[in-house]
Write an enzyme that holds these catalytic residues in place. Structure first.
Site, PDB file in Angstrom:
ATOM      1  N   ASP A  58      -2.253   1.795  -4.855  1.00  0.00           N
ATOM      2  CA  ASP A  58      -3.542   2.156  -4.253  1.00  0.00           C
ATOM      3  C   ASP A  58      -4.585   1.083  -4.549  1.00  0.00           C
ATOM      4  OD1 ASP A  58      -2.481   4.569  -3.347  1.00  0.00           O
ATOM      5  OD2 ASP A  58      -2.984   5.599  -5.225  1.00  0.00           O
ATOM      6  N   HIS A  66       0.809  -1.213   0.000  1.00  0.00           N
ATOM      7  CA  HIS A  66       0.000   0.000   0.000  1.00  0.00           C
ATOM      8  C   HIS A  66       0.851   1.275   0.000  1.00  0.00           C
ATOM      9  CE1 HIS A  66      -3.800   1.835  -0.099  1.00  0.00           C
ATOM     10  NE2 HIS A  66      -4.454   1.031   0.719  1.00  0.00           N
TER      11      HIS A  66
END
Length: 440
Positions: free
Chosen positions: A416, A412
């Site tokens: 995204d 992350h």
């Protein structure tokens, strides 16, 4: 009498030390030149060490699990006559770093997307071995009984440390175990115990408690533990899962296999890799590696596909170089070659390095969804799950469809959720309309 110090030779480029995973001699033993004395594990493979001299063992470097630096003393031998200390000890051949996996038709690899430690040991890590075929239809037959109980007289028996240890515990002489390949595998040992020992096979008694045992975490298992822990500590994972209708793809696969001639049998894995390679150019953030210390993300133009592969010694990740340039038949051949090399310990160090994205699957053992662990320093890992047949609506009709959930775990810090979901949708389009896989 003279003493010869056998120093750990250079057993691989860039290797500074190796772990002792097995001793085959003890202090006081008389050994012969070229006799196997120890198994040493590097980051990538297990190497059998053979003594360069004959004599009596008077000192060993340490215990199983200890690390020995390249050039440091591994063993001291008392010889009948002086031996030049400077004489370089030849590196032993790479042995079974990874042996066979209980065959689930991965060919060589997997008929399951089977595919490492290694690379940091992927992660397939979390998801398990990549089985090249998530379909439940193809399973390997049980081992055939050995035709003979005795091996070739005087021949050196090749087997992984795990197989040797198991045979020792069972009191089995490996020279008596019949096998078809170059190495004795667990399946060969099972067949010997069942058919070749004269004792026959007996069904287990009713369930009963096992004795407690303490197992030292060493060798490949320790590498896996370290790599998985590092990946989970350093990478903020998230996993996205979507359902894909692979009815048309499975029909195409069956047709191609029915007319394949002498070409290798196609599993689901080559089609998945083609689809991944075709969609990655539009999602460069996924085909990348993240340098934690430098704070730099390198996005790769070429796809070096890691293939999480379960072996007897643990999970390894062979790498298919330039996968974007291969068709399904070429991929099937390379998958088989790499899987076989991994299972027999013949995989080269460079074939376990340089991956840019990894695929992992439990094949027919898979469940509804997986949350695979990223193969650090990569930033994404893809996990196809088991194919199941279910009724689905097609307009006003209900039809039978083959459905497969596809999981993707991402870092992350650089990927995204929107990117991951969009990428899986692009994959879904190709896999549900498989003719697009072959269109220019």
């Amino acid at each position: 009498m003279a003493r010869f110090t056998f120093r750990l030779p250079d057993i691989g480029e860039g290797i500074a030390e190796a772990e002792i995973v097995a001793w085959h001699v003890k202090v006081g033993d008389r050994i012969e030149e070229d006799q196997q004395v120890a198994d040493m594990m590097t980051d990538k493979a297990t190497v059998e060490m053979e003594s360069p001299v004959s004599g009596v063992v008077v000192e060993l470097a340490g215990e199983v699990g200890d690390q020995v630096a390249i050039g440091a003393a591994l063993m001291v031998v008392e010889t009948e006559e002086a031996v030049a200390e400077e004489a370089p000890a030849a590196a032993a051949p790479v042995a079974e770093a990874v042996e066979e996996q209980v065959e689930a038709e991965t060919p060589g690899v997997p008929e399951a997307i089977e595919a490492p430690a290694p690379l940091p040991l992927a992660g397939g890590a979390g998801g398990g071995p990549v089985q090249t075929d998530p379909t439940p239809e193809e399973t390997s037959p049980p081992p055939t009984p050995p035709a003979s109980g005795r091996g070739e007289e005087g021949r050196h028996v090749l087997a992984s440390p795990a197989v040797r240890a198991r045979a020792k515990d069972l009191g089995v002489d490996l020279s008596e175990v019949k096998h078809d390949g170059q190495h004795i595998r667990h399946a060969d040992l099972d067949a010997y115990l069942r058919y070749g020992s004269g004792q026959g096979y007996h069904a287990p008694h009713a369930s009963r408690a096992r004795e407690d045992e303490t197992v030292k975490v060493i060798g490949m298992r320790r590498r896996i533990a370290e790599n998985m822990a590092a990946a989970k500590r350093a990478i903020p994972h998230f996993t996205y899962v979507d359902e894909i209708d692979v009815t048309a793809l499975e029909a195409m696969r069956a047709d191609l296999n029915a007319n394949r001639g002498s070409r290798p049998k196609l599993t689901m894995l080559p089609f998945l890799i083609v689809a991944i390679c075709r969609t990655l150019p539009d999602f460069p953030m996924l085909n990348a590696r993240y340098d934690d210390e430098g704070g730099v993300v390198t996005r790769f133009g070429r796809v070096h596909m890691g293939m999480a592969t379960q072996t007897d010694a643990g999970l390894t990740v062979p790498v298919i170089r330039d996968a974007q340039d291969m068709n399904v038949w070429q991929l099937a051949s390379e998958i088989g070659r790499l899987a076989e090399a991994a299972r027999t310990g013949k995989i080269k160090s460079e074939e376990l390095q340089g991956g840019t994205i990894t695929i992992t699957s439990l094949g027919p053992l898979g469940g509804i969804a997986t949350t695979p662990v990223i193969n650090r320093p990569e930033v994404a890992i893809i996990g196809p799950n088991k194919i199941v047949e279910r009724p689905v609506f097609a307009g006003d009709d209900i039809v039978r469809a083959k459905l497969m959930n596809l999981s993707i775990s991402c870092d992350h810090r650089v990927v995204d959720g929107w990117d991951a979901a969009s990428y899986v949708q692009a994959l879904r389009k190709l896999l549900e309309t498989p003719v697009l896989l072959f269109a220019d």
